[in-house]
Motif scaffolding. Structure first.
Motif, PDB file in Angstrom:
ATOM      1  N   SER A 166       0.843  -1.199   0.000  1.00 53.06           N
ATOM      2  CA  SER A 166       0.000   0.000   0.000  1.00 53.06           C
ATOM      3  C   SER A 166       0.877   1.247   0.000  1.00 53.06           C
ATOM      4  O   SER A 166       2.073   1.181   0.311  1.00 53.06           O
ATOM      5  CB  SER A 166      -0.901   0.011   1.235  1.00 53.06           C
ATOM      6  N   GLU A 167       0.275   2.367  -0.316  1.00 57.40           N
ATOM      7  CA  GLU A 167       0.995   3.642  -0.308  1.00 57.40           C
ATOM      8  C   GLU A 167       1.558   3.936   1.079  1.00 57.40           C
ATOM      9  O   GLU A 167       2.681   4.409   1.208  1.00 57.40           O
ATOM     10  CB  GLU A 167       0.075   4.776  -0.760  1.00 57.40           C
ATOM     11  N   ALA A 168       0.795   3.629   2.108  1.00 55.81           N
ATOM     12  CA  ALA A 168       1.237   3.885   3.482  1.00 55.81           C
ATOM     13  C   ALA A 168       2.458   3.036   3.836  1.00 55.81           C
ATOM     14  O   ALA A 168       3.400   3.526   4.478  1.00 55.81           O
ATOM     15  CB  ALA A 168       0.104   3.607   4.460  1.00 55.81           C
ATOM     16  N   GLU A 169       2.460   1.768   3.416  1.00 52.75           N
ATOM     17  CA  GLU A 169       3.607   0.902   3.687  1.00 52.75           C
ATOM     18  C   GLU A 169       4.857   1.423   2.992  1.00 52.75           C
ATOM     19  O   GLU A 169       5.928   1.493   3.602  1.00 52.75           O
ATOM     20  CB  GLU A 169       3.338  -0.527   3.203  1.00 52.75           C
ATOM     21  N   ILE A 170       4.716   1.780   1.750  1.00 56.06           N
ATOM     22  CA  ILE A 170       5.855   2.279   0.977  1.00 56.06           C
ATOM     23  C   ILE A 170       6.362   3.581   1.578  1.00 56.06           C
ATOM     24  O   ILE A 170       7.570   3.784   1.708  1.00 56.06           O
ATOM     25  CB  ILE A 170       5.475   2.445  -0.509  1.00 56.06           C
ATOM     26  N   GLN A 171       5.459   4.444   1.970  1.00 60.81           N
ATOM     27  CA  GLN A 171       5.854   5.700   2.601  1.00 60.81           C
ATOM     28  C   GLN A 171       6.669   5.416   3.859  1.00 60.81           C
ATOM     29  O   GLN A 171       7.699   6.051   4.085  1.00 60.81           O
ATOM     30  CB  GLN A 171       4.620   6.528   2.939  1.00 60.81           C
ATOM     31  N   GLN A 172       6.260   4.457   4.667  1.00 60.60           N
ATOM     32  CA  GLN A 172       7.005   4.120   5.879  1.00 60.60           C
ATOM     33  C   GLN A 172       8.380   3.545   5.560  1.00 60.60           C
ATOM     34  O   GLN A 172       9.358   3.863   6.237  1.00 60.60           O
ATOM     35  CB  GLN A 172       6.207   3.148   6.745  1.00 60.60           C
ATOM     36  N   TYR A 173       8.483   2.708   4.520  1.00 57.29           N
ATOM     37  CA  TYR A 173       9.777   2.163   4.116  1.00 57.29           C
ATOM     38  C   TYR A 173      10.732   3.291   3.721  1.00 57.29           C
ATOM     39  O   TYR A 173      11.893   3.307   4.119  1.00 57.29           O
ATOM     40  CB  TYR A 173       9.645   1.212   2.921  1.00 57.29           C
ATOM     41  N   ILE A 174      10.225   4.231   2.936  1.00 58.69           N
ATOM     42  CA  ILE A 174      11.072   5.323   2.452  1.00 58.69           C
ATOM     43  C   ILE A 174      11.466   6.259   3.597  1.00 58.69           C
ATOM     44  O   ILE A 174      12.617   6.687   3.682  1.00 58.69           O
ATOM     45  CB  ILE A 174      10.386   6.092   1.301  1.00 58.69           C
ATOM     46  N   ILE A 175      10.540   6.557   4.483  1.00 59.28           N
ATOM     47  CA  ILE A 175      10.853   7.412   5.633  1.00 59.28           C
ATOM     48  C   ILE A 175      11.897   6.735   6.519  1.00 59.28           C
ATOM     49  O   ILE A 175      12.844   7.385   6.974  1.00 59.28           O
ATOM     50  CB  ILE A 175       9.577   7.757   6.424  1.00 59.28           C
ATOM     51  N   SER A 176      11.755   5.452   6.747  1.00 59.41           N
ATOM     52  CA  SER A 176      12.737   4.723   7.561  1.00 59.41           C
ATOM     53  C   SER A 176      14.117   4.773   6.935  1.00 59.41           C
ATOM     54  O   SER A 176      15.121   4.998   7.618  1.00 59.41           O
ATOM     55  CB  SER A 176      12.309   3.264   7.736  1.00 59.41           C
ATOM     56  N   LYS A 177      14.163   4.577   5.629  1.00 60.26           N
ATOM     57  CA  LYS A 177      15.450   4.618   4.928  1.00 60.26           C
ATOM     58  C   LYS A 177      16.032   6.029   4.968  1.00 60.26           C
ATOM     59  O   LYS A 177      17.243   6.203   5.144  1.00 60.26           O
ATOM     60  CB  LYS A 177      15.289   4.139   3.483  1.00 60.26           C
ATOM     61  N   ALA A 178      15.206   7.046   4.816  1.00 64.88           N
ATOM     62  CA  ALA A 178      15.685   8.431   4.872  1.00 64.88           C
ATOM     63  C   ALA A 178      16.287   8.725   6.242  1.00 64.88           C
ATOM     64  O   ALA A 178      17.356   9.329   6.336  1.00 64.88           O
ATOM     65  CB  ALA A 178      14.552   9.404   4.566  1.00 64.88           C
ATOM     66  N   ASN A 179      15.621   8.282   7.290  1.00 60.35           N
ATOM     67  CA  ASN A 179      16.152   8.477   8.638  1.00 60.35           C
ATOM     68  C   ASN A 179      17.483   7.752   8.820  1.00 60.35           C
ATOM     69  O   ASN A 179      18.413   8.284   9.421  1.00 60.35           O
ATOM     70  CB  ASN A 179      15.155   8.007   9.696  1.00 60.35           C
ATOM     71  N   GLU A 180      17.574   6.563   8.265  1.00 60.23           N
ATOM     72  CA  GLU A 180      18.820   5.786   8.321  1.00 60.23           C
ATOM     73  C   GLU A 180      19.947   6.503   7.589  1.00 60.23           C
ATOM     74  O   GLU A 180      21.076   6.597   8.089  1.00 60.23           O
ATOM     75  CB  GLU A 180      18.555   4.416   7.692  1.00 60.23           C
ATOM     76  N   ILE A 181      19.643   7.034   6.419  1.00 62.38           N
ATOM     77  CA  ILE A 181      20.642   7.756   5.621  1.00 62.38           C
ATOM     78  C   ILE A 181      21.111   9.001   6.351  1.00 62.38           C
ATOM     79  O   ILE A 181      22.309   9.315   6.362  1.00 62.38           O
ATOM     80  CB  ILE A 181      20.071   8.094   4.222  1.00 62.38           C
ATOM     81  N   ILE A 182      20.218   9.721   6.974  1.00 59.44           N
ATOM     82  CA  ILE A 182      20.572  10.935   7.692  1.00 59.44           C
ATOM     83  C   ILE A 182      21.506  10.627   8.852  1.00 59.44           C
ATOM     84  O   ILE A 182      22.428  11.386   9.132  1.00 59.44           O
ATOM     85  CB  ILE A 182      19.305  11.674   8.183  1.00 59.44           C
ATOM     86  N   LYS A 183      21.300   9.508   9.519  1.00 59.95           N
ATOM     87  CA  LYS A 183      22.120   9.138  10.668  1.00 59.95           C
ATOM     88  C   LYS A 183      23.508   8.653  10.290  1.00 59.95           C
ATOM     89  O   LYS A 183      24.383   8.615  11.145  1.00 59.95           O
ATOM     90  CB  LYS A 183      21.406   8.066  11.485  1.00 59.95           C
ATOM     91  N   GLU A 184      23.709   8.279   9.044  1.00 61.73           N
ATOM     92  CA  GLU A 184      25.026   7.776   8.607  1.00 61.73           C
ATOM     93  C   GLU A 184      26.080   8.848   8.607  1.00 61.73           C
ATOM     94  O   GLU A 184      25.930   9.970   8.446  1.00 61.73           O
ATOM     95  CB  GLU A 184      24.933   7.166   7.210  1.00 61.73           C
TER      96      GLU A 184
END
Length: 66
Positions: free
Chosen positions: A48-66
């Protein structure tokens, strides 16, 4: 939210999320690469759109922390 059936929808979700985060160009490219690699799987698995949005937000947060 609706089930994602094409890459255009995922692109719109990605664009929205990119505007939410203050990413530099390398971080933005890393996030785009992640989405590009995952999008066909998400479409095939009828995410779903909501699931994909959560995957992308999680990855963005991970990238920012690197």
């Amino acid at each position: 939210m609706a089930i994602v059936k094409d890459a255009m929808t995922i692109g719109k979700i990605l664009a929205t999320i990119i505007t939410m985060f203050n990413l530099n160009s390398m971080q933005e490219n890393a996030l785009k690469s992640y989405v590009k690699l995952q999008q066909m799987e998400w479409i095939e698995k009828c995410k779903s759109e909501a699931e994909i949005q959560q995957y992308i937000i999680s990855k963005a947060n991970e990238i920012i922390k690197e």
